[in-house]
Design a protein around this motif. Structure first.
Motif, mmCIF file in Angstrom:
data_model
loop_
_atom_site.group_PDB
_atom_site.id
_atom_site.type_symbol
_atom_site.label_atom_id
_atom_site.label_comp_id
_atom_site.label_asym_id
_atom_site.label_seq_id
_atom_site.Cartn_x
_atom_site.Cartn_y
_atom_site.Cartn_z
ATOM 1 N N VAL A 1 0.569 17.936 -56.637
ATOM 2 C CA VAL A 1 0.181 18.790 -55.574
ATOM 3 C C VAL A 1 -0.166 20.267 -56.049
ATOM 4 N N PRO A 2 0.198 20.440 -57.221
ATOM 5 C CA PRO A 2 -0.161 21.787 -57.929
ATOM 6 C C PRO A 2 -1.854 21.761 -58.576
ATOM 7 N N LEU A 3 -1.912 20.585 -58.926
ATOM 8 C CA LEU A 3 -3.331 20.344 -59.254
ATOM 9 C C LEU A 3 -4.499 20.217 -58.252
ATOM 10 N N LEU A 4 -3.871 19.714 -57.179
ATOM 11 C CA LEU A 4 -4.621 19.637 -55.780
ATOM 12 C C LEU A 4 -4.919 20.889 -55.399
ATOM 13 N N LEU A 5 -3.926 21.929 -55.414
ATOM 14 C CA LEU A 5 -4.122 23.282 -54.877
ATOM 15 C C LEU A 5 -5.088 23.878 -55.771
ATOM 16 N N MET B 1 -7.530 22.658 -57.725
ATOM 17 C CA MET B 1 -8.916 22.041 -57.276
ATOM 18 C C MET B 1 -9.489 22.618 -55.958
ATOM 19 N N ALA B 2 -8.495 22.479 -54.921
ATOM 20 C CA ALA B 2 -8.992 23.271 -53.506
ATOM 21 C C ALA B 2 -9.490 24.567 -53.543
ATOM 22 N N VAL B 3 -8.635 25.684 -54.214
ATOM 23 C CA VAL B 3 -8.575 26.768 -54.414
ATOM 24 C C VAL B 3 -9.957 27.100 -55.283
ATOM 25 N N GLY B 4 -9.958 26.498 -56.307
ATOM 26 C CA GLY B 4 -11.110 26.725 -57.380
ATOM 27 C C GLY B 4 -12.403 25.961 -57.463
ATOM 28 N N PHE B 5 -12.316 25.007 -56.536
ATOM 29 C CA PHE B 5 -13.757 24.249 -56.134
ATOM 30 C C PHE B 5 -14.302 24.229 -54.833
ATOM 31 N N ASN B 6 -13.123 23.559 -54.074
ATOM 32 C CA ASN B 6 -13.709 23.338 -52.643
ATOM 33 C C ASN B 6 -13.865 24.385 -51.938
ATOM 34 N N LEU B 7 -12.961 25.753 -51.870
ATOM 35 C CA LEU B 7 -13.143 26.866 -51.193
ATOM 36 C C LEU B 7 -14.486 27.318 -51.459
ATOM 37 N N PRO B 8 -15.080 27.788 -52.728
ATOM 38 C CA PRO B 8 -16.148 28.404 -52.883
ATOM 39 C C PRO B 8 -17.165 27.741 -52.419
ATOM 40 N N LEU B 9 -17.232 26.340 -52.212
ATOM 41 C CA LEU B 9 -18.390 25.666 -51.519
ATOM 42 C C LEU B 9 -18.231 25.811 -50.160
ATOM 43 N N PHE B 10 -17.146 25.761 -49.544
ATOM 44 C CA PHE B 10 -17.013 26.135 -48.116
ATOM 45 C C PHE B 10 -17.633 27.646 -47.785
ATOM 46 N N LEU C 1 4.764 10.062 -49.848
ATOM 47 C CA LEU C 1 4.475 11.587 -49.722
ATOM 48 C C LEU C 1 5.650 12.284 -50.345
ATOM 49 N N PHE C 2 6.949 11.543 -50.326
ATOM 50 C CA PHE C 2 8.107 12.151 -51.010
ATOM 51 C C PHE C 2 8.467 11.847 -52.232
ATOM 52 N N SER C 3 7.762 10.901 -52.895
ATOM 53 C CA SER C 3 8.098 10.231 -54.203
ATOM 54 C C SER C 3 7.625 11.510 -55.242
ATOM 55 N N PRO C 4 8.341 11.585 -56.332
ATOM 56 C CA PRO C 4 8.203 12.627 -57.312
ATOM 57 C C PRO C 4 6.904 12.640 -57.851
ATOM 58 N N PRO C 5 5.983 11.531 -57.932
ATOM 59 C CA PRO C 5 4.620 11.639 -58.490
ATOM 60 C C PRO C 5 3.694 12.584 -57.680
#
Length: 279
Positions: free
Chosen positions: A17-21, A23-32, A8-12
């Motif tokens: 994290v930005p990509l996950l955000l 995807m969550a806002v652009g793809f998952n949120l509209p589905l929900f 969790l605390f590693s640089p990779p």
């Protein structure tokens, strides 16, 4: 510190994290939000939109028509795509490159442009009708546009490479020594194909067919143009429900049903691709 904390605390991790955000806002949120619209109204939780979907025959008719066109498109893509992929496999590397380029080049052209080109070809005064009349095969123009036939033809044109390319890639992995061994044992060419080659290509064929079917379910541009508003499909009906009526609850319910159907088919697609990797 545990291994989980180290990850969790590693640089990779923080780089992802930005990509996950996004995807969550652009793809998952509209589905929900879509799922919420289908089961909640201003009065609270409700399944009335699903009841309307089941009770109104027009929506079930559109769903059935969409499934029919998707099945026809998939069937003819298989009918045309399998021999084409098999023929590509038989070519020399140089001609394979040329043939693959001819298949891939249409991806560089807008679907809208390619769809309108079919109007020039299939129209009542189009190239095909004029050629048939000129050869004396028909006396009057055949109606090839603004019906299911025109939609299926245009959809096949767009989706055929999605079956041919992965199927060809799978066919090239089939060991020629296996086929040669069968030939040295006295097997005929037809026996080698049907008892060895074809069974080995079935997982890729099934995966490609499911992919084409899934893409056909949500097709919009080609049915809208070549169907001329006379061939109702789910995507066109959703456009009507959202932009003209509007009825967001019913549109969301239809989208959820389409999403569930797509997820089921995608599960089969993953199953066949997994089998393909193990062959």
């Amino acid at each position: 510190m545990s291994a989980m904390q180290n990850r969790l605390f590693s640089p990779p991790f923080w780089m992802v994290v930005p990509l996950l955000l996004v995807m969550a806002v652009g793809f998952n949120l509209p589905l929900f939000l879509m799922l919420g619209k289908s089961v909640f109204s201003d009065e609270g939780p409700t399944l009335s939109s699903y009841a309307t979907l089941i009770e109104a025959s027009v929506y079930m008719k559109v769903l059935g028509n969409t499934l029919k066109i998707a099945v026809l498109t998939t069937f003819f893509c298989v009918l045309l795509g399998y021999p084409l992929a098999y023929w590509l496999r038989k070519l020399s590397p140089r001609w394979q490159l040329i043939a693959l380029a001819a298949i891939v080049i249409p991806f560089w052209i807008s679907i809208l442009v390619r769809t309108y080109a079919w109007i020039v070809i299939l129209g009542n005064a189009g190239i095909l009708n004029r050629a048939l009349i000129g050869m004396g095969w028909i006396d009057t123009s055949i109606s090839l546009l603004y019906n299911e036939l025109g939609v299926v033809i245009g959809t096949i044109n767009v989706l055929l490479p999605f079956l041919v390319l992965p199927l060809f890639a799978s066919m090239t992995k089939i060991d020629d020594q296996l086929l040669s061994a069968a030939e040295t044992l006295g097997a005929s060419a037809s026996a080698i194909f049907w008892r060895i080659f074809f069974p080995l290509s079935i997982p890729a064929l099934a995966a490609g067919s499911i992919l084409v079917f899934i893409l056909s379910l949500g097709f919009y541009i080609t049915p809208a143009i070549l169907g001329g508003g006379r061939v109702p499909m789910i995507a066109n009906m959703l456009d009507l429900l959202i932009n003209q009526m509007p009825d967001w609850e019913l549109a969301s319910s239809i989208s959820v049903v389409l999403l569930l159907l797509t997820l089921i088919l995608f599960a089969f697609y993953l199953k066949f691709t997994k089998e393909q990797r193990h062959t």
